[in-house]
Design an enzyme around this catalytic site. Structure first.
Site, PDB file in Angstrom:
ATOM      1  N   ARG A  77       0.835  -1.215   0.000  1.00 25.59           N
ATOM      2  CA  ARG A  77       0.000   0.000   0.000  1.00 25.59           C
ATOM      3  C   ARG A  77       0.867   1.262   0.000  1.00 25.59           C
ATOM      4  NH1 ARG A  77      -0.651   4.714   2.593  1.00 25.59           N
ATOM      5  NH2 ARG A  77      -0.348   3.667   4.602  1.00 25.59           N
ATOM      6  N   CYS A 124       8.145   9.793  -0.306  1.00 23.64           N
ATOM      7  CA  CYS A 124       7.246  10.821   0.216  1.00 23.64           C
ATOM      8  C   CYS A 124       7.174  11.920  -0.816  1.00 23.64           C
ATOM      9  CB  CYS A 124       7.763  11.375   1.531  1.00 23.64           C
ATOM     10  SG  CYS A 124       6.807  12.811   2.046  1.00 23.64           S
ATOM     11  N   ASN A 136      10.357   4.507   2.650  1.00 27.34           N
ATOM     12  CA  ASN A 136      10.111   3.811   3.900  1.00 27.34           C
ATOM     13  C   ASN A 136      11.326   3.006   4.352  1.00 27.34           C
ATOM     14  OD1 ASN A 136       7.120   4.062   4.561  1.00 27.34           O
ATOM     15  ND2 ASN A 136       7.042   3.505   2.402  1.00 27.34           N
TER      16      ASN A 136
END
Lengths: 304, 304
Positions: A20, A246, A255
């Site tokens: 996700r 991001c 991440n």
């Protein structure tokens, strides 16, 4: 070799966000069958919590427009938790239709990001989430709440830990069972992580209700995770192969890579259930599908 | 914001290795005037310990064949320490001719690496180093000793911390004022770092005589550094822009990036004397000279 483990947990839960959070910002469209295989391979690799997709409107996240299709194709296994991000009541309807048992909502710790991402004030976001959480709870669902911009905010700078804790407290009181403290822009450092967790504990939120979600934009994600583990946090968000970025940070780094986390946990003797070799193979395979090398250092070292 | 700093030092010394350890494995030949400017810019950026070059035989490290020329060109400033790697007595002669006041020797913690890198047994390396250290001390020089393969070894696997401490102890007894515990292959994790430091302390070596030298091949360098700081170590090796690699590791990732370290130290409120902006500009400039992006996450984020 004896390894000191003062204050560290014996076991943690890796909350895998690659499918996700990892994929949502990828420009390369990933076919639904590849996503399903990705999740299957992650489950085969021993990860038991796999955030599968998001029911956010396809206009905002085209990559995840196939959420319902993916969940239908997916062989959801016993013992594996497949939480799904749900932005609002319409998303909850779709999640319930898909038989989801665990949802996540995406809240903001700051006024500016609440306005930019949710088109709400910081306060209004609770009004928006309350009926979602209430109905989900009524249906017997577990609800996780992301607290985004919990460290730095691109517009507001460093976010006061007490403000993060106050937002978190309202979400817990609303019925959320877990908060994921998100360093969305990756500027946080280990002492900052401790300060945010301490503020949450001081507000009456137990460490068992906390998860941490670090981005590696400034290379701090694993050091911050170590600090969080020492504070008693036992759920860590990570993304297979370090997938994800991001949109508000100049760098492409994203991440915390699940493999880099697992390497550290193995060294510390902290149980996690994952098979590093299978994870590395999965991330290398996904990097091939995306046409670029994995940003995970462990994946590069073992698959170079 | 109040940041918890339990057990952390107020100030540390960054031992900058970019010009030596960083450049020595670079294929692109860097002109001597670029190296001199690199060191000048690192000094301007506030770093006060700059390992400048190596007097190893040019056959082994062609990149540093210009060591004498570099030291002659370099405007060595008061208050800045410019240690130089010296492999043997011939290297010491050259270092003394160049007016060097601080040398480093490169020892091995393992039998196999001693044989492969020094063509000596683990024990014989001390016989080789003893006259170098003795004469250097007699000339009033400070001697640092790298203890390489202090965590993992590509041939022997995990190295027992007691073995590392025993090697370190002999080097200290020989007259070395500082040991740099090197995770040459980058496999170490934070508990392992604690175990190695604990073993050194148990062998009677004070933490003031220890430095740590982590490679980021498996993404662990900064987390390991945090663990070392909590153990009382106050000297940390780092390489501007993350320059450098390990020829024995499959991945190209190398030394802990000075900028990523400085970012963490700033967040923790630990003084270090460096100017992050100037460092990032220097590393971005050097990355341009080398024709590839810096592996430092901070450099990429701030210079993207």
């Amino acid at each position: 070799m004896h390894v000191p483990t003062d204050g560290l947990p014996d076991r943690i839960t890796v909350y895998e966000v690659g499918a996700r959070d990892g994929l949502q910002n990828e420009k390369t469209v990933v076919p639904v069958e590849v996503k399903a295989e990705f999740l299957d391979r992650l489950a085969d690799a021993g990860l038991a919590t796999l955030e599968a997709t998001s029911f956010v409107h396809p206009k905002w996240v085209p990559q995840l427009a196939d959420a319902a299709d993916l969940l239908e194709r997916l062989d959801r296994r016993d013992g594996i938790d497949y939480p799904v991000l749900v932005p609002n009541e319409r998303g909850l309807d779709r999640a319930l239709d898909a038989g989801v048992r665990h949802i996540a909502i995406f809240a903001s710790a700051t006024e500016t990001f609440a306005r930019k991402n949710l088109n709400r004030t910081l306060d209004e976001q609770f009004t928006m989430f309350a009926p979602v959480v209430k109905r989900a709870r009524g249906e017997g669902l577990r609800v996780r709440a992301y607290v985004s911009m919990a460290f730095g905010d691109p517009w507001e700078g460093a976010v006061p830990p007490a403000q993060v804790a106050a937002v978190g407290k309202r979400l817990v009181e609303m019925g959320c069972w877990q908060l994921s403290l998100g360093d969305t822009v990756g500027t946080g450092t280990p002492g900052h992580a401790e300060a945010v967790i301490d503020a949450c504990v001081a507000a009456g939120i137990g460490t068992d209700a906390l998860a941490v979600h670090f981005h590696d934009t400034y290379g701090q994600a694993l050091a911050n995770t170590l600090a969080a583990l020492r504070c008693g946090v036992t759920t860590v968000d990570a993304s297979a192969g370090g997938l994800g970025g991001c949109p508000y940070a100049a760098s492409a780094t994203g991440n915390l890579a699940t493999e880099d986390l697992v390497w550290m946990l193995d060294g510390l003797g902290i149980a996690h259930g994952a098979d590093l070799e299978a994870l590395v193979a999965t991330s290398a395979w996904m990097a091939g599908k995306l046409g670029r090398p994995s940003p995970s250092r462990v994946v590069r070292a073992l698959n170079g």
